[in-house]
Motif scaffolding. Structure first.
Motif, PDB file in Angstrom:
ATOM      1  N   ASP A  62      -3.014  -0.556  -7.548  1.00  0.00           N
ATOM      2  CA  ASP A  62      -3.098   0.397  -6.451  1.00  0.00           C
ATOM      3  C   ASP A  62      -1.725   0.998  -6.160  1.00  0.00           C
ATOM      4  OD1 ASP A  62      -3.101   1.315  -3.616  1.00  0.00           O
ATOM      5  OD2 ASP A  62      -5.180   0.629  -3.703  1.00  0.00           O
ATOM      6  N   ILE A 121      -0.781   2.979  -3.661  1.00  0.00           N
ATOM      7  CA  ILE A 121      -0.386   2.902  -2.255  1.00  0.00           C
ATOM      8  C   ILE A 121       0.201   1.534  -1.937  1.00  0.00           C
ATOM      9  CG2 ILE A 121      -1.286   2.857   0.114  1.00  0.00           C
ATOM     10  CD1 ILE A 121      -3.107   5.160  -0.609  1.00  0.00           C
ATOM     11  N   GLU A 122      -0.456   0.484  -2.368  1.00  0.00           N
ATOM     12  CA  GLU A 122       0.039  -0.866  -2.094  1.00  0.00           C
ATOM     13  C   GLU A 122       1.401  -1.092  -2.739  1.00  0.00           C
ATOM     14  OE1 GLU A 122      -1.217  -5.400  -3.323  1.00  0.00           O
ATOM     15  OE2 GLU A 122      -2.810  -3.996  -2.759  1.00  0.00           O
ATOM     16  N   ILE A 124      -9.162   8.870   4.466  1.00  0.00           N
ATOM     17  CA  ILE A 124      -8.775   7.499   4.752  1.00  0.00           C
ATOM     18  C   ILE A 124      -9.295   7.155   6.139  1.00  0.00           C
ATOM     19  CG2 ILE A 124      -6.867   5.894   5.069  1.00  0.00           C
ATOM     20  CD1 ILE A 124      -5.171   7.664   3.287  1.00  0.00           C
ATOM     21  N   SER A 174      -8.996   1.544   8.069  1.00  0.00           N
ATOM     22  CA  SER A 174      -9.026   1.056   6.690  1.00  0.00           C
ATOM     23  C   SER A 174      -7.747   0.303   6.327  1.00  0.00           C
ATOM     24  CB  SER A 174      -9.206   2.228   5.727  1.00  0.00           C
ATOM     25  OG  SER A 174      -8.041   3.038   5.727  1.00  0.00           O
ATOM     26  N   ARG A 175      -7.825  -0.432   5.236  1.00  0.00           N
ATOM     27  CA  ARG A 175      -6.663  -1.174   4.738  1.00  0.00           C
ATOM     28  C   ARG A 175      -5.524  -0.221   4.409  1.00  0.00           C
ATOM     29  NH1 ARG A 175      -5.723  -2.113  -0.603  1.00  0.00           N
ATOM     30  NH2 ARG A 175      -4.140  -3.683  -1.126  1.00  0.00           N
ATOM     31  N   TYR A 176      -5.832   0.932   3.811  1.00  0.00           N
ATOM     32  CA  TYR A 176      -4.787   1.901   3.478  1.00  0.00           C
ATOM     33  C   TYR A 176      -4.051   2.363   4.727  1.00  0.00           C
ATOM     34  CZ  TYR A 176      -6.287   2.462  -1.395  1.00  0.00           C
ATOM     35  OH  TYR A 176      -6.579   2.271  -2.719  1.00  0.00           O
ATOM     36  N   ARG A 177      -4.794   2.639   5.797  1.00  0.00           N
ATOM     37  CA  ARG A 177      -4.175   3.141   7.023  1.00  0.00           C
ATOM     38  C   ARG A 177      -3.186   2.105   7.567  1.00  0.00           C
ATOM     39  NH1 ARG A 177      -6.919   7.370   9.602  1.00  0.00           N
ATOM     40  NH2 ARG A 177      -5.564   8.368  11.124  1.00  0.00           N
ATOM     41  N   LEU A 237      -0.009   1.904   5.271  1.00  0.00           N
ATOM     42  CA  LEU A 237       0.870   3.053   5.446  1.00  0.00           C
ATOM     43  C   LEU A 237       1.637   2.979   6.763  1.00  0.00           C
ATOM     44  CD1 LEU A 237      -1.627   5.725   4.099  1.00  0.00           C
ATOM     45  CD2 LEU A 237       0.557   5.141   3.026  1.00  0.00           C
ATOM     46  N   LEU A 292      -5.960  10.603   1.078  1.00  0.00           N
ATOM     47  CA  LEU A 292      -5.174  10.013  -0.007  1.00  0.00           C
ATOM     48  C   LEU A 292      -4.110  10.972  -0.516  1.00  0.00           C
ATOM     49  CD1 LEU A 292      -7.808   8.109  -2.205  1.00  0.00           C
ATOM     50  CD2 LEU A 292      -6.122   7.145  -0.625  1.00  0.00           C
ATOM     51  N   ALA A 310      -1.155  10.892   1.702  1.00  0.00           N
ATOM     52  CA  ALA A 310      -0.525   9.577   1.591  1.00  0.00           C
ATOM     53  C   ALA A 310       0.319   9.494   0.329  1.00  0.00           C
ATOM     54  CB  ALA A 310      -1.594   8.485   1.592  1.00  0.00           C
TER      55      ALA A 310
END
Length: 455
Positions: free
Chosen positions: A79, A81-82, A107, A111-114, A117, A127, A130
């Motif tokens: 991933d 982003i991670e 997003i 969510s995990r992404y939010r 970030l 995305l 991001a």
């Protein structure tokens, strides 16, 4: 995109390609480096690609350049982003160049992404933004980023934090706009314009080059250079990113009579409150006992209203009762603007006017959610003011000016709130002209009124 990078004095390039696919963008960059246009003693490529099935082809694409370039490359799965958040947090060696065509997907707010970030101060809703924000964060001072992304980040409240993040950390050097929503991306159902943006990390903001072409052939490429004050207007609290297509100011910019906010003329604008699928049990195909008019975009033609419209495939009325009352407006005069335009439609802003005489004395009206409604504290406007707003919003100059910061099919109430308008008196004069016109005014007649506006 590869041709938009500027030569530098650095002898080593560290290139980032997040979402590399089979390596098309990196290959284009390396092709430009090969004849010496971008002169580097050595190039290190870091290519992120989530789809492991593409790694072998990506490796073959990059390996082609090792024979004539001092090139090292790494292909990273997993991933982006991670991994990018981790790199920013631990201060890993930054990149000098980046080229990207990021994925587009919303997003979720929880969510995990939010949450990831937010750990590094990035707040965004898609995305693609991001990926761009993370790429900027991974750049060394003077690092250059070239990205092709949707134009939706240029306006609207949801992308305000992203605009702030980007503008505080990088200078915009170049914007390239594809005038057509379909010709440049024939295989995709594109609902908004795409833009190529060139950013330079930590640089002083100066003039911005704006170019445009109809499609991916670039045969009709036109380019101009603008002061940054035409890209982000001084004093704009939302920091909308404008994309002017000509060097000359348009009629709105030139007119001293267009200088008021909606608040200054005592008018508000809201999204139509009736969400039809939530109130489906109360909708009626045609008016009847206990109903009030329900207005959709299809009920408006020119500056006027056509209601009811049998065979519309949309209901013409809504039952008035305890469950629907709070979603209704008192019958009166209003200006309305469609929230959505069709792909490649001639106009982006399509305005009309509501006049109470069209509804046989009904007490209340329903405005469906695909309309924006101009009102005074949820009440109707004076007739001349409602018509004056509709006339002003129907001018070609307003539509052209709006397209500078809005590149998709949606017209939000926030966008309309942040526009400048003539004074209340000038709008009323426009409305009185429309009322006195014997026939429906043509576009030429409407445009001609803009030059006659006074303060």
């Amino acid at each position: 995109m590869a041709g938009l990078f500027r030569p530098t004095a650095a002898d080593r390039c560290r290139l980032l390609d997040p979402g590399a696919g089979i390596g098309s963008l990196t290959s284009a960059f390396l092709d430009r480096c090969h004849p010496g246009d971008l002169r580097f003693f050595a190039i290190d490529v870091t290519a992120f690609e989530l789809d492991g099935l593409l790694h072998a082809e990506l490796a073959r694409s990059l390996s082609r350049f090792t024979a004539h370039t001092q090139l090292t490359h790494e292909i990273l799965g997993g991933d982006f982003i991670e991994q990018a958040v981790n790199r920013v947090q631990f201060g890993q060696t930054p990149f000098t160049h980046a080229i990207l065509n990021p994925p587009y997907k919303k997003i979720g707010s929880a969510s995990r992404y939010r949450l990831l970030l937010r750990q590094i101060g990035i707040e965004t809703v898609n995305l693609y933004s991001a990926f761009v924000a993370l790429t900027v964060a991974l750049m060394a001072p003077g690092g250059q980023v070239v990205a092709i992304i949707p134009r939706s980040f240029c306006n609207g409240p949801y992308y305000r934090p992203f605009r702030d993040f980007m503008l505080e950390r990088a200078a915009i050097r170049h914007l390239h706009l594809f005038d057509s929503r379909t010709n440049a991306f024939k295989d995709d159902a594109v609902l908004q314009e795409n833009i190529i943006i060139v950013l330079e990390r930590g640089a002083r903001q100066g003039e911005v080059t704006v170019s445009a072409s109809t499609d991916d052939g670039f045969s009709d490429l036109a380019s101009h250079t603008h002061p940054f004050e035409r890209i982000v207007l001084p004093g704009d609290p939302e920091r909308f990113i404008q994309v002017p297509m000509t060097l000359e100011p348009n009629a709105i910019e030139r007119s001293p009579a267009v200088a008021c906010s909606l608040a200054e003329i005592g008018v508000g604008v809201s999204t139509g409150p009736v969400v039809d699928f939530r109130l489906k049990v109360h909708l009626r195909d045609l008016p009847g006992p206990g109903t009030v008019p329900l207005l959709y975009p299809a009920h408006f033609r020119g500056l006027g209203t056509e209601w009811p419209k049998p065979g519309l495939k949309k209901p013409n009325a809504i039952q008035r009762n305890a469950e629907t009352e709070k979603w209704l407006y008192p019958n009166g005069c209003y200006c309305v603007v469609r929230r959505f335009s069709a792909k490649e439609e001639r106009r982006r802003i399509i305005a009309g006017a509501v006049r109470p005489g069209a509804f046989d004395g009904t007490e209340m009206l329903g405005f469906e959610n695909h309309l924006n409604v101009f009102h005074e504290r949820k009440q109707g406007l004076p007739e001349a003011l409602a018509l004056g707003l509709a006339v002003f919003l129907s001018t070609s100059a307003v539509d052209e000016n709006f397209r500078r910061f809005n590149g998709h099919t949606q017209v939000n109430a926030t966008d309309l709130k942040l526009m400048k308008y003539p004074s209340r008196a000038a709008l009323i004069a426009l409305g009185e002209w429309a009322i006195s016109t014997a026939t429906a005014p043509t576009q030429a007649m409407i445009d001609g009124q803009l030059a006659k506006l006074t303060l």
